[in-house]
Write a protein that holds these residues in place. Structure first.
Motif, PDB file in Angstrom:
ATOM      1  N   GLN A 586       0.817  -1.204   0.000  1.00  0.00           N
ATOM      2  CA  GLN A 586       0.000   0.000   0.000  1.00  0.00           C
ATOM      3  C   GLN A 586       0.852   1.255   0.000  1.00  0.00           C
ATOM      4  OE1 GLN A 586      -2.961  -0.133   3.220  1.00  0.00           O
ATOM      5  NE2 GLN A 586      -2.743  -2.356   3.199  1.00  0.00           N
ATOM      6  N   LYS A 587       0.316   2.297  -0.630  1.00  0.00           N
ATOM      7  CA  LYS A 587       0.860   3.652  -0.536  1.00  0.00           C
ATOM      8  C   LYS A 587      -0.277   4.540  -0.065  1.00  0.00           C
ATOM      9  CE  LYS A 587       4.257   2.929  -4.216  1.00  0.00           C
ATOM     10  NZ  LYS A 587       5.534   3.375  -3.622  1.00  0.00           N
ATOM     11  N   PHE A 588       0.052   5.484   0.804  1.00  0.00           N
ATOM     12  CA  PHE A 588      -0.982   6.241   1.505  1.00  0.00           C
ATOM     13  C   PHE A 588      -1.081   7.658   0.980  1.00  0.00           C
ATOM     14  CE2 PHE A 588       0.054   2.726   4.052  1.00  0.00           C
ATOM     15  CZ  PHE A 588       1.338   2.831   4.527  1.00  0.00           C
ATOM     16  N   TYR A 589      -2.289   8.235   1.048  1.00  0.00           N
ATOM     17  CA  TYR A 589      -2.459   9.648   0.749  1.00  0.00           C
ATOM     18  C   TYR A 589      -3.737  10.152   1.406  1.00  0.00           C
ATOM     19  CZ  TYR A 589      -5.202   7.854  -3.335  1.00  0.00           C
ATOM     20  OH  TYR A 589      -6.080   7.180  -4.175  1.00  0.00           O
TER      21      TYR A 589
ATOM     22  N   PRO B  35       0.924  14.935  -0.027  1.00  0.00           N
ATOM     23  CA  PRO B  35       1.872  14.020  -0.654  1.00  0.00           C
ATOM     24  C   PRO B  35       1.208  13.068  -1.637  1.00  0.00           C
ATOM     25  CG  PRO B  35       1.536  13.460   1.665  1.00  0.00           C
ATOM     26  CD  PRO B  35       0.858  14.761   1.431  1.00  0.00           C
ATOM     27  N   VAL B  36       1.850  12.880  -2.775  1.00  0.00           N
ATOM     28  CA  VAL B  36       1.457  11.806  -3.682  1.00  0.00           C
ATOM     29  C   VAL B  36       1.598  10.492  -2.918  1.00  0.00           C
ATOM     30  CG1 VAL B  36       2.222  10.531  -5.737  1.00  0.00           C
ATOM     31  CG2 VAL B  36       2.021  13.016  -5.807  1.00  0.00           C
ATOM     32  N   ALA B  37       0.754   9.546  -3.236  1.00  0.00           N
ATOM     33  CA  ALA B  37       0.744   8.259  -2.531  1.00  0.00           C
ATOM     34  C   ALA B  37       2.161   7.736  -2.311  1.00  0.00           C
ATOM     35  CB  ALA B  37      -0.072   7.243  -3.314  1.00  0.00           C
ATOM     36  N   PHE B  38       2.454   7.429  -1.052  1.00  0.00           N
ATOM     37  CA  PHE B  38       3.809   7.013  -0.689  1.00  0.00           C
ATOM     38  C   PHE B  38       3.751   5.924   0.363  1.00  0.00           C
ATOM     39  CE2 PHE B  38       4.189   8.787   3.620  1.00  0.00           C
ATOM     40  CZ  PHE B  38       3.081   9.620   3.674  1.00  0.00           C
ATOM     41  N   ASP B  39       4.851   5.206   0.488  1.00  0.00           N
ATOM     42  CA  ASP B  39       4.990   4.337   1.651  1.00  0.00           C
ATOM     43  C   ASP B  39       6.070   4.916   2.551  1.00  0.00           C
ATOM     44  OD1 ASP B  39       6.712   1.760  -0.239  1.00  0.00           O
ATOM     45  OD2 ASP B  39       7.556   3.467   0.842  1.00  0.00           O
ATOM     46  N   GLU B  42       9.377   6.325   1.428  1.00  0.00           N
ATOM     47  CA  GLU B  42       9.402   7.409   0.441  1.00  0.00           C
ATOM     48  C   GLU B  42       8.955   8.740   1.027  1.00  0.00           C
ATOM     49  OE1 GLU B  42       6.562   5.429  -1.942  1.00  0.00           O
ATOM     50  OE2 GLU B  42       8.043   4.534  -3.284  1.00  0.00           O
ATOM     51  N   ARG B  43       8.697   8.766   2.323  1.00  0.00           N
ATOM     52  CA  ARG B  43       8.081   9.954   2.895  1.00  0.00           C
ATOM     53  C   ARG B  43       8.886  11.214   2.655  1.00  0.00           C
ATOM     54  NH1 ARG B  43       7.308  10.425   9.219  1.00  0.00           N
ATOM     55  NH2 ARG B  43       6.085   8.533   8.996  1.00  0.00           N
ATOM     56  N   VAL B  46       8.310  13.186  -0.639  1.00  0.00           N
ATOM     57  CA  VAL B  46       7.020  13.799  -0.962  1.00  0.00           C
ATOM     58  C   VAL B  46       6.651  14.888   0.039  1.00  0.00           C
ATOM     59  CG1 VAL B  46       6.207  11.783  -2.209  1.00  0.00           C
ATOM     60  CG2 VAL B  46       5.761  11.975   0.238  1.00  0.00           C
ATOM     61  N   PRO B  88      -6.091   8.177  -9.626  1.00  0.00           N
ATOM     62  CA  PRO B  88      -5.164   8.771 -10.600  1.00  0.00           C
ATOM     63  C   PRO B  88      -5.625   8.477 -12.019  1.00  0.00           C
ATOM     64  CG  PRO B  88      -3.969   7.588  -8.888  1.00  0.00           C
ATOM     65  CD  PRO B  88      -5.413   7.253  -8.719  1.00  0.00           C
ATOM     66  N   GLY B 136       5.867  12.297  -9.107  1.00  0.00           N
ATOM     67  CA  GLY B 136       4.910  13.024  -8.294  1.00  0.00           C
ATOM     68  C   GLY B 136       5.348  13.224  -6.867  1.00  0.00           C
ATOM     69  N   TRP B 139       0.073  16.248  -4.768  1.00  0.00           N
ATOM     70  CA  TRP B 139      -1.114  16.251  -5.602  1.00  0.00           C
ATOM     71  C   TRP B 139      -2.323  16.662  -4.772  1.00  0.00           C
ATOM     72  CZ3 TRP B 139      -1.719  10.388  -7.330  1.00  0.00           C
ATOM     73  CH2 TRP B 139      -2.037   9.609  -6.212  1.00  0.00           C
TER      74      TRP B 139
END
Lengths: 729, 162
Positions: A586-589, B35-39, B42-43, B46, B88, B136, B139
């Motif tokens: 998962q990636k969060f936003y 932030p664009v979707a991250f885990d 990757e924080r 973003v 997206p 990205g 967003w």
């Protein structure tokens, strides 16, 4: 401006998966040559196995099979996410993010060793040299996802992390009945008491059989709540996941601590009356989903709870001694866990089961009932419809050993007049149906409301809320029972944030209301039928799917409350989104339209489901809501705040800041004419903790602080009670 | 129970969505850039914050905004359109921006009727890329402007409760 159709923009780090995998991925088939040696050494694999057991197995399991938010680290799911990525990507991911909540806390060699072991666990043969942090070779060139037998059959219990605070405290903590109690007199809890609990007591999960999370006590009210002050606090075991519900009977407070430590305290003074440290203590101080437990129950002279290891205990409520214990799962097969809690009906202790997500499945999840006097099992109801059974044709033809999940991890509710108990079920596993192989089938009885006869376990009816669900958006939470005059209804809300109303006599759909942005599914307001977004229907395992809400919900285990005097449902909601890959990565936003606010508290008219008031805040709520006869709603949040709001307007009337995240199930009780509000603080858990940890870097919390806090007013007065509304309590 | 997955029904519901409801002329949309979707690994890439406003008048959308605190200089800002808020999607138009870690963003485009409807449905989003996050960094989905009552201040309306 004409739109150009180009490749969908990918989030950071995702290009390698989507681009490289297009057209190349065949689920479950990775053609790494058996002769191809992996860039790992045997020494690294051996050291990595030990390090994995010490630091990772508590969440990801000794077999690397995964468990909920702790994704599988071997097999098709792992290869789907990592096969086309280089080894150094995997090393960097592990190094920066693991152990959960403590990424980077181990030395680099340990991370290399663990990475080497994981590659070995996916068929990588040592011999291609020692693994280095910059190894750029694609994993699929030497690994094929085939789990070697020594990993697949691993049964070793995870050892404690040597660096964990819990390890040091565990060495000092005694075990067993450390303080034997002598609570005398003690009034046995009867069926009549459970049906009509004393206003001063809190005898079960959300106080009454109907699951209202409402106390009629009104001494603490809108006029004086601003004076609320701490009466006493009690430090609890650290480590594991804190989601407890204290119980109170005749001035005695019963408390579950992580590590299966049960305590009885004087509810007025906080003095310890007895303590039984049954154990084992949590394997780590901080982890997703580890060792959570939500509700105990009182009946007769006994206190009932089930350990995380799915062993049901009956303690003598007067002394703390174990009266009997019995296995709910199958310890020989390492099957079954318990987190949701118990309910006692007609002298039967009824509970669900979790931890049923491993495939091939040797057993399946069930709800079961036990004689409260002896612990003998009375009946079992499987929550998975198997081949040839009613509903067995909803799994896309999967063989029975591939039908996994459908856990029950919230205790049920009960209607004494209909003699029916109501339970929610979780999703089928794996989450993503492209990995699961069940197609668009509803995978009964996943994501359903079940109405069971508590005497026999017979299924009376079911309602499937989310057929074909695929994004960890389960519908497993509280089933609240309300009488609207002669009409008997049930309301519930799951992770998608859809507030459902059913007729609890026959399961007929009565209405639904969305409560947060939902771009996954739409519910027909007339029929209750759910449609999914087209790309979700046509999902591919190498595809990131957007989900708003994400696995945090919407709504999660933090129970809503029904407030009879106002007819309002007060619901704690969360607002966050994820992109999810086929293996569950998962990636969060932040959720669109929320201005970065992850928490929402909303009130709805129970009859019409129309919104009455709502407010947002940056931090999500991590307690259940407690409403009271004093016209108040109490709730706590991730950023350590515990507050009371006017239940009819949502206006905050009082708040305080506690030691760490306010997490658990608050209760109200009275002793000697004085009302108290109790709530726990704590850490641990899955998405409800994980998402704000990532999205709210400004929320700083200490890594310890699990505690019970009890509040009251400065002056003593007779305890007024809200006027009866005619509703059953 | 029936187990329908009705694509046509989904599209019909989208077309008549009630939660996102704004007039086509003189309408204001806004977004907070996050932030664009991250885990969690990757924080740091973003980081940043920002806001963008879009005003639609006469079939033309004018976007203005600011961003700050990026982990690297911004390299590109674009408008995209997905199938729903939070999904997206495809590139629509380039926007102008300050090529720095903080700055301004702007742009204008004529909207076809379907695009105007998509904007009302919350399908459009602004994305800023940076040198460290070329796919990205920030967003945000443009949604109808809504007065912000403030943290934990109750209001009657919940635009998503339908």
């Amino acid at each position: 401006m004409k739109e150009r159709t180009v490749k969908r923009p990918m989030p950071v780090g995702a290009l390698a998966i989507a681009g490289a995998a297009a057209g190349a991925l065949t689920l479950g088939v990775w053609a790494a040559s058996a002769d191809q040696q992996a860039p790992i050494s045997q020494e690294q694999v051996s050291a990595g196995r030990a390090a994995y057991m010490a630091n990772c197995a508590a969440c990801h399991r000794p077999t690397l099979a995964g468990n909920g938010d702790a994704l599988p680290l071997t097999g098709p799911s792992f290869m789907a996410g990592w096969g086309n990525r280089p080894v150094n990507d995997l090393f960097n991911k592990i190094h920066t993010t693991m152990p959960f909540g403590a990424g980077g806390s181990l030395d680099p060699k340990t991370y290399l060793d663990i990475t080497a072991f994981i590659l070995y666990a996916n068929g990588g043969h040592p011999g291609g040299g020692a693994l280095t942090a910059d190894a750029n070779v694609k994993i699929a060139t030497f690994a094929n996802g085939q789990t070697p037998p020594d990993v697949a059959n691993a049964t070793a219990q995870p050892a404690a992390s040597p660096s964990a605070t819990a390890a040091r405290s565990r060495a000092a903590a005694p075990e067993g009945l450390t303080l034997e109690g002598r609570i005398d007199p003690y009034r046995p809890v009867t069926d009549a008491m459970l049906r009509h609990p004393s206003n001063s007591d809190w005898l079960m999960f959300r106080r009454n059989y109907q699951g209202w999370s409402y106390s009629p006590l009104a001494q603490i009210n809108r006029a004086n709540v601003g004076k609320l002050q701490l009466a006493w606090s009690w430090a609890m075991n650290q480590g594991g996941t804190q989601e407890a519900t204290p119980l109170v009977h005749d001035g005695v407070l019963f408390l579950y601590n992580t590590g299966n430590t049960i305590q009885a305290l004087n509810a007025k003074t906080g003095e310890l009356l007895w303590e039984n440290r049954i154990g084992p203590t949590p394997a780590r101080t901080f982890g997703a989903g580890a060792d959570s437990y939500r509700s105990m129950a009182l009946y007769g002279n006994k206190l009932f709870f089930a350990s995380h290891e799915a062993k049901l205990y009956a303690l003598d409520a007067r002394t703390g001694k174990i009266v009997w214990q019995t296995d709910v799962g199958d310890p020989a097969e390492h099957f079954g866990e318990e987190t949701g809690g118990v309910i006692v009906i007609h002298g039967k202790v009824i509970l669900g089961l979790t931890g049923c997500g491993v495939r091939p499945a040797k057993e399946h999840c069930y709800i079961s009932a036990y004689d409260s006097e002896t612990g003998k099992r009375d009946w079992k109801f499987y929550t998975v419809a198997l081949s040839g059974q009613p509903g067995g044709d909803t799994w896309g033809g999967l063989p029975d050993d591939q039908r996994a999940g459908t856990e029950t991890w919230i205790a049920g509710t009960y209607d004494p007049d209909l003699n029916t108990t109501y339970w929610g079920t979780a999703q089928a596993k794996p989450w993503r149906r492209d990995m699961r192989g069940s197609g668009a089938g509803s995978t009964l009885y996943a994501n359903s409301t079940l109405a069971l006869d508590p005497d026999t376990g017979r299924l009376k009816w079911y309602f499937s809320h989310a057929p074909g669900e695929t994004l960890d958006l389960d519908e497993v939470f509280e089933r609240i029972l309300i009488d609207e005059g002669p009409r008997k209804v049930l309301v519930t809300i799951g992770k998608p944030g859809i507030l459902w109303k059913l007729d609890r006599v026959d399961g007929k759909f009565l209405g639904a209301r969305e409560t947060v942005l939902n771009n996954v599914s739409k519910v027909d307001p007339k029929t209750g039928e759910v449609t999914l977004r087209p790309d979700i229907v046509n999902q591919q395992s190498d595809q990131w799917l957007a989900s708003c809400p994400g696995p945090e919900g919407g709504h999660d285990w933090q129970a809503m409350s029904y407030h009879p005097p106002s007819g309002l449902l007060v619901v704690p909601l969360s607002q966050s989104c994820v992109l999810m890959l086929g293996n569950g990565s998962q990636k969060f936003y932040f959720m669109p339209g929320t201005d970065g606010n992850m928490g929402r508290l909303s009130a709805f008219d129970e009859k019409t489901l129309k919104p009455v008031w709502t407010f947002q805040q940056r931090s999500p709520f991590l307690t259940a809501v407690l409403t009271t006869g004093g016209e108040l709603a109490f709730v706590g949040d991730f950023d350590r705040r515990f507050r009371a709001v006017d239940v009819r307007t949502g206006k905050t009337l009082w708040r305080t800041r506690l030691g760490t995240t306010v997490q658990g199930h608050p209760i109200a009780f009275a002793v000697d004419g004085k009302e108290y509000i109790a709530v726990t603080t704590g850490l641990g858990g899955g998405s409800p903790q994980q998402k704000p940890m990532n999205l709210l870097p400004e929320a700083h919390r200490p890594p310890t602080g699990q505690e019970l806090n009890v509040f009251t007013l400065p002056q003593t007065a007779a305890v007024p009670v809200a006027k009866s509304t005619g509703s059953k309590s | 129970m029936k187990q329908p997955i009705l694509i046509a029904a989904w599209l019909a519901v989208l077309a008549s969505a009630g939660a996102v409801n704004a007039a086509s002329q003189g309408a204001m949309y806004e977004t907070r850039l996050g932030p664009v979707a991250f885990d969690s690994s990757e924080r740091a890439l973003v980081a940043g914050d920002g806001r963008v406003t879009a005003v639609v008048s006469g079939g033309r959308a004018r976007l203005t905004g600011r961003f700050t605190g990026l982990a690297a200089p911004a390299t590109r800002a674009r408008l995209y359109r997905g199938s729903a808020p939070g999904v997206p999607g495809a590139f629509v138009a380039d926007l102008q921006l300050t090529p720095a870690a903080s700055g301004e963003i702007s742009g204008a485009l004529d909207l076809a009727p379907a695009q105007a409807e998509g904007l009302r449905q919350g399908q459009f989003y602004v994305q800023i890329d940076t040198a460290k996050a070329p796919d990205g960094a920030l967003w945000g989905w443009l949604m109808p402007a809504h007065p912000d009552p403030g943290q934990d201040v109750p209001e009657r309306e919940n635009p998503f409760a339908r």
